[in-house]
Enzyme design. Structure first.
Site, mmCIF file in Angstrom:
data_model
loop_
_atom_site.group_PDB
_atom_site.id
_atom_site.type_symbol
_atom_site.label_atom_id
_atom_site.label_comp_id
_atom_site.label_asym_id
_atom_site.label_seq_id
_atom_site.Cartn_x
_atom_site.Cartn_y
_atom_site.Cartn_z
ATOM 1 N N ARG A 1 0.840 -1.206 0.000
ATOM 2 C CA ARG A 1 0.000 0.000 0.000
ATOM 3 C C ARG A 1 0.872 1.252 0.000
ATOM 4 O O ARG A 1 0.602 2.208 -0.742
ATOM 5 C CB ARG A 1 -0.935 -0.010 1.223
ATOM 6 C CG ARG A 1 -2.067 -1.007 1.130
ATOM 7 C CD ARG A 1 -3.098 -0.784 2.227
ATOM 8 N NE ARG A 1 -2.662 -1.243 3.539
ATOM 9 C CZ ARG A 1 -2.913 -2.443 4.042
ATOM 10 N NH1 ARG A 1 -3.570 -3.344 3.327
ATOM 11 N NH2 ARG A 1 -2.513 -2.782 5.258
ATOM 12 N N PHE B 1 -11.564 -5.261 -5.736
ATOM 13 C CA PHE B 1 -11.617 -6.089 -4.515
ATOM 14 C C PHE B 1 -11.145 -5.237 -3.337
ATOM 15 O O PHE B 1 -10.254 -5.622 -2.572
ATOM 16 C CB PHE B 1 -10.751 -7.341 -4.652
ATOM 17 C CG PHE B 1 -11.067 -8.196 -5.852
ATOM 18 C CD1 PHE B 1 -12.150 -9.064 -5.834
ATOM 19 C CD2 PHE B 1 -10.290 -8.119 -6.993
ATOM 20 C CE1 PHE B 1 -12.435 -9.853 -6.939
ATOM 21 C CE2 PHE B 1 -10.565 -8.898 -8.104
ATOM 22 C CZ PHE B 1 -11.644 -9.770 -8.076
ATOM 23 N N ASP C 1 -16.152 -3.345 -4.728
ATOM 24 C CA ASP C 1 -16.214 -4.574 -3.936
ATOM 25 C C ASP C 1 -17.654 -5.074 -3.922
ATOM 26 O O ASP C 1 -18.593 -4.277 -4.071
ATOM 27 C CB ASP C 1 -15.728 -4.330 -2.504
ATOM 28 C CG ASP C 1 -15.337 -5.613 -1.792
ATOM 29 O OD1 ASP C 1 -14.118 -5.927 -1.778
ATOM 30 O OD2 ASP C 1 -16.225 -6.305 -1.271
ATOM 31 N N ASP D 1 -6.208 -6.691 -6.238
ATOM 32 C CA ASP D 1 -5.835 -7.416 -5.017
ATOM 33 C C ASP D 1 -6.958 -8.377 -4.625
ATOM 34 O O ASP D 1 -7.672 -8.147 -3.654
ATOM 35 C CB ASP D 1 -5.548 -6.415 -3.895
ATOM 36 C CG ASP D 1 -5.052 -7.100 -2.624
ATOM 37 O OD1 ASP D 1 -4.445 -8.186 -2.730
ATOM 38 O OD2 ASP D 1 -5.278 -6.548 -1.536
ATOM 39 N N CYS E 1 -2.298 -13.680 -3.224
ATOM 40 C CA CYS E 1 -2.016 -14.147 -1.861
ATOM 41 C C CYS E 1 -2.153 -15.659 -1.756
ATOM 42 O O CYS E 1 -2.198 -16.211 -0.659
ATOM 43 C CB CYS E 1 -2.939 -13.457 -0.859
ATOM 44 S SG CYS E 1 -4.697 -13.814 -1.108
#
Length: 397
Positions: free
Chosen positions: A211, A227, A249, A301, A341
């Site tokens: 970030r 997201f 989102d 992300d 991730c």
């Protein structure tokens, strides 16, 4: 007598390199009747002592090592491990002005199956292994000894516990129920965290460094934050001087918190400088492409797409699809900040997926920067599986 396991000949090699996992196929025999999560001794096939470990009869990872030294696994053991982890993070906490950080990163902090995040004076625990569950009392007592003013809350509402023969578990372990909002600060940015209902333990602390690094790409830019969850990347984009930020989102409560976070930081969100859009990102990207809507920066992300090896091929398709669409809606010279991730997807494979997406998008794409998990999520040299978060800054021509 302490229960014990004896390894198949040759299977001690990984333990001698300090890797903490023992798989079921590596066990030659079991001595005694160890219970779920109980501490056992680990021996080579010919009786050489190797480690203290937690036994898990339902998992393919049949034992997880607590210590490679002959010591008791008690409250004092957990106090020492936690103190070591806190010392490791002191420089990071001070450097980034953190009031929210990862205190324990499971195997990477030599506490297998235990994740602990600290949000102000709340410690949030995820206990994902049989050994962690078995040692819960010692762990809580150790935490209260080191952090006497902190409340402790459990967020072990994770399906992976079933593989360990455990039910999901949520609730207060010490002190009070967390309030609906605990405000933390990182790099001068205030963020509201919902410990009880939020994702994971409440927030994605692991993206803090990414970030911060994203700010260099956003000044005076039109930014699409996909997201977005509670707006972490969007907050940094606003701080970095973005012309406009669209946070997209599928969760309205998350978007409401994202808007609240922007207000907490006193960012100017009038005149549509910050937009909070409830939308399915896959559909939204296709709509923008078909409408000809373009952005200077797209931040991608997504949540974890692969929970198991069986899901990896599908995850690759998903990552390729969203990155291809992101490239198609970027202006020439625009920036794609994209992340994965999924621990099962290594950095080389993720880079290949981005390359394939570029071909399908018909765009020339250059990798200009690489990212990984924040510094309070370390990777131990003996446990490379602790490295899971990877990302790229790409220039799309």
């Amino acid at each position: 007598m302490t229960p014990a396991i004896y390894l198949v000949k040759g299977r001690e090699k990984s333990l001698r390199r300090k890797h903490p996992w023992i798989f079921s196929r590596g066990i030659q025999k079991i001595q005694g009747e160890p219970q779920l999560g109980e501490t056992i001794d680990v021996f080579t096939h010919d009786g050489q002592w190797l480690a203290k470990a937690a036994y898990s009869p339902h998992s393919q990872i049949r034992a997880r090592v607590w210590s490679f030294e002959a010591q008791e696994i008690n409250q004092a053991f957990f106090e020492q491990r936690i103190q070591d982890a806190l010392i490791l993070r002191q420089d990071i906490i001070q450097r980034d002005g953190l009031t929210g950080f990862r205190l324990i990163a499971a195997e990477s902090d030599a506490l297998p199956g235990i994740t602990i995040d600290k949000y102000q004076n709340y410690l949030v625990c995820q206990l994902l292994s049989a050994g962690a569950e078995y040692q819960k009392t010692n762990l809580v007592n150790a935490l209260t000894a080191i952090f006497p003013d902190c409340h402790i809350y459990e967020r072990s509402d994770v399906a992976v516990r079933k593989k360990e023969g455990l039910e999901e578990s949520v609730g207060v372990l010490h002190g009070d129920v967390p309030p609906a909002s605990v405000v933390i600060e990182e790099n001068g940015v205030k963020i509201s965290v919902d410990i009880v209902n939020g994702h994971k333990t409440g927030f994605y602390l692991d993206q803090r460094d990414s970030r911060q690094q994203s700010m260099k790409y956003v000044k005076d830019k039109e930014v699409l934050n996909c997201f977005s969850y509670t707006g972490g990347f969007g907050l940094y984009a606003l701080k970095g001087g973005a012309k406009r930020v669209i946070n997209a989102d599928v969760s309205q409560p998350a978007l409401d918190t994202a808007k609240h976070n922007a207000e907490l930081n006193q960012f100017d969100i009038s005149k549509k400088r910050a937009v909070f859009l409830n939308a399915d990102v896959f559909k939204l990207l296709r709509e923008y492409r078909d409408q000809g809507t373009k952005f200077d920066v797209v931040i991608m992300d997504p949540p974890k797409f692969a929970e198991s090896k069986a899901q990896l091929n599908g995850a690759c398709r998903g990552y390729k699809d969203i990155n291809m669409l992101a490239m198609q809606i970027l202006k020439p010279g625009g920036t794609l900040l994209t992340y994965s991730c999924s621990g099962l997807m290594d950095q080389v494979l993720f880079q290949k997926i981005i390359a394939d997406a570029a071909l399908d998008a018909g765009r020339s794409v250059k990798f200009v920067e690489r990212f990984e998990q924040a510094a309070d999520h370390p990777t131990d040299t003996a446990y490379p599986e602790g490295f899971y978060l990877k990302g790229f800054a790409c220039k799309v021509l």
